[in-house]
Design an enzyme around this catalytic site. Structure first.
Site, PDB file in Angstrom:
ATOM      1  N   LYS A  13       0.866  -1.190   0.000  1.00 44.20           N
ATOM      2  CA  LYS A  13       0.000   0.000   0.000  1.00 44.20           C
ATOM      3  C   LYS A  13       0.892   1.226   0.000  1.00 44.20           C
ATOM      4  CE  LYS A  13      -0.104   1.927   3.540  1.00 44.20           C
ATOM      5  NZ  LYS A  13       0.027   2.479   4.886  1.00 44.20           N
ATOM      6  N   ASP A 141      -5.510   0.687   9.286  1.00 36.47           N
ATOM      7  CA  ASP A 141      -5.238   0.537   7.848  1.00 36.47           C
ATOM      8  C   ASP A 141      -5.952  -0.659   7.227  1.00 36.47           C
ATOM      9  OD1 ASP A 141      -3.599   2.665   7.702  1.00 36.47           O
ATOM     10  OD2 ASP A 141      -1.737   1.548   7.405  1.00 36.47           O
TER      11      ASP A 141
HETATM   12  O1  C5P Z   1      -4.296   0.961  14.036  1.00 40.05           O
HETATM   13  P1  C5P Z   1      -2.876   0.524  14.038  1.00 40.05           P
HETATM   14  O2  C5P Z   1      -2.582  -0.483  15.113  1.00 40.05           O
HETATM   15  O3  C5P Z   1      -2.367   0.099  12.720  1.00 40.05           O
HETATM   16  O4  C5P Z   1      -2.030   1.815  14.401  1.00 40.05           O
HETATM   17  C1  C5P Z   1      -0.761   1.751  14.994  1.00 40.05           C
HETATM   18  C2  C5P Z   1      -0.557   2.991  15.831  1.00 40.05           C
HETATM   19  O5  C5P Z   1      -0.434   4.126  14.988  1.00 40.05           O
HETATM   20  C3  C5P Z   1      -1.695   3.304  16.766  1.00 40.05           C
HETATM   21  O6  C5P Z   1      -1.549   2.641  17.991  1.00 40.05           O
HETATM   22  C4  C5P Z   1      -1.561   4.810  16.917  1.00 40.05           C
HETATM   23  O7  C5P Z   1      -0.529   5.100  17.852  1.00 40.05           O
HETATM   24  C5  C5P Z   1      -1.050   5.252  15.567  1.00 40.05           C
HETATM   25  N1  C5P Z   1      -2.130   5.731  14.672  1.00 40.05           N
HETATM   26  C6  C5P Z   1      -2.692   6.970  14.912  1.00 40.05           C
HETATM   27  N2  C5P Z   1      -3.681   7.416  14.084  1.00 40.05           N
HETATM   28  C7  C5P Z   1      -4.095   6.695  13.028  1.00 40.05           C
HETATM   29  C8  C5P Z   1      -3.526   5.422  12.773  1.00 40.05           C
HETATM   30  C9  C5P Z   1      -2.531   4.970  13.621  1.00 40.05           C
HETATM   31  O8  C5P Z   1      -2.326   7.652  15.857  1.00 40.05           O
HETATM   32  N3  C5P Z   1      -5.051   7.160  12.240  1.00 40.05           N
END
Ligand code: C5P
Length: 294
Positions: A13, A141
Site C-alpha cells: 500500500k 489501515d
Molecule cells: O491501528 P494501528 O494499530 O495500525 O495503528 C498503529 C498505531 O499508529 C496506533 O496505535 C496509533 O498510535 C497510531 N495511529 C494513529 N492514528 C491513526 C492510525 C494509527 O495515531 N489514524
C-alpha cells in the site's frame, strides 16, 4: 481457489499523500490520504488441514512474530470469534516479501488478504463492508488494505483511515519502492509529530500522469518530519530517487519506505537496477500500481 486452498496477494500500500488534520479524543489521528496499491506484495496461501498451522517464508521472514500477536492469526481468530462455532482447521503460509514496519501496509495487508481468503475458503459469505468492520478492530489501515487486496482500486481515506472513497482517473503508475531495511515504529512516529492540525489534502483532481504529479506536488506526507527525527537517512533516499529523474518522490506512511513515480516502467526498472548494484542489501522493487476503474 479450488475448494481446498486459496492464494491471495497482499499488495504493498502506498500513501501517495498523507495529511494529518487532527486528533481524536482516544489519541488516534485524523488523516487525509491518497492511497494506491502495487502489483507486488506478500503472498498468503491458506489450505484446509488437520490442525491449525502458521509458517512464514520469504526474504523478510525473520522479523515476523509467529505467535498470536501476528495480525494474520488475529484475522483468523476474529472470524472464528464472529461465527461462534468451530471453523475447520487451516494451514496459513505467509510469504513475506515486503520489509517489516516499513510504511507500505505489510502486516495490515497480510491480515486483509487473510480475511478475504478465509471468507472464501470457509464460505462465510461476508461482504467487504462486514470484513472491513471486523478488520478495523485489528488496525486503522485494515479497511483500506482490504479494498486494496480485493480490487486494488486507488482510494481517498479519511477519518483514522476507515472512511474510504474510490478515486477516479488515477492512471496505473510505474513506481520504484526503496527501503534500506530500517524498521520504523508507527506509534513512535505519531508520538514524534510536532503539528497535528495541518491543512487538509486538496480535493483529488487529475486526468493524466502529468496532472497527477502536479497534484501530488501540492500535497505532503505530514509524518515525514517526525520519521526523519527517528531515521534521518530517509532524506538521502528521497534525494537519491529524485536524482534518478523521478517525476515525484515521497515517503509512504510512517516510513521508512520511499516511493518514486516514473514516466515509464522501463525508467523505473532502470533506476531499480542502478540502485540494486550499489545497494544489494536494500529492498528495491520496481512495480506498477493499479489504476482507477473509472
Ligand atoms: O491501528 P494501528 O494499530 O495500525 O495503528 C498503529 C498505531 O499508529 C496506533 O496505535 C496509533 O498510535 C497510531 N495511529 C494513529 N492514528 C491513526 C492510525 C494509527 O495515531 N489514524
Amino acid at each position: 481457489m479450488d475448494g481446498q486452498s486459496v492464494t491471495r496477494l497482499a499488495p504493498a500500500k502506498i500513501n501517495l499523500a498523507l495529511h494529518v488534520t487532527g486528533r481524536r479524543d482516544d489519541g488516534y489521528h485524523l488523516l487525509d490520504m491518497l492511497v494506491a496499491f502495487a502489483d507486488t506484495g506478500d503472498l498468503i496461501h491458506i489450505e484446509k488441514s488437520k490442525a491449525d498451522q502458521f509458517y512464514v517464508s520469504g526474504r523478510y521472514k525473520d522479523g515476523v512474530p509467529l505467535n498470536s500477536g501476528n495480525l494474520v492469526l488475529k484475522a483468523r481468530d476474529a472470524l472464528r470469534e464472529k461465527f461462534g462455532r468451530v471453523l475447520p482447521a487451516v494451514t496459513i503460509h505467509l510469504e513475506k516479501n515486503l520489509p517489516i514496519a516499513s510504511g507500505i501496509g505489510g502486516g495490515s495487508s497480510d491480515a486483509a488478504a487473510t480475511l478475504l481468503a478465509l471468507n472464501d475458503l470457509w464460505e462465510l459469505g461476508l461482504g467487504l463492508d462486514e470484513l472491513a468492520a471486523l478488520g478495523l478492530a485489528l488496525g486503522a489501515d485494515l479497511p483500506m488494505c482490504l479494498h486494496g487486496a480485493a480490487s486494488g482500486t486507488p482510494l481517498v481515506a479519511r477519518g483514522i483511515g476507515e472512511e474510504l472513497s474510490p478515486v477516479a482517473h488515477m492512471p496505473a503508475l510505474s513506481m520504484l519502492l526503496v527501503n534500506d531495511g530500517t524498521a520504523v515504529s508507527t506509534p513512535e512516529v505519531f508520538r514524534a509529530l510536532q503539528s497535528r492540525d495541518n491543512p487538509a489534502m486538496p480535493q483529488p483532481a487529475f486526468h493524466s500522469l502529468e496532472s497527477l504529479c502536479r497534484y501530488l506536488r501540492a500535497t505532503r506526507n505530514d509524518l515525514l518530519g517526525a520519521a526523519l527525527t527517528l531515521a534521518p537517512h530517509i532524506a538521502q533516499k528521497l534525494d537519491m530517487l529524485r536524482g534518478h529523474q523521478a517525476l515525484h518522490a515521497q515517503m509512504s506512511g510512517s516510513g521508512a519506505t520511499c516511493f518514486a513515480i516514473f514516466a515509464t516502467q522501463e525508467d523505473a526498472e532502470q533506476a531499480a537496477m542502478a540502485l540494486r548494484s550499489k545497494h544489494p542489501g536494500w529492498f528495491i522493487a520496481a512495480t506498477r500500481t493499479t489504476g482507477s476503474q473509472g
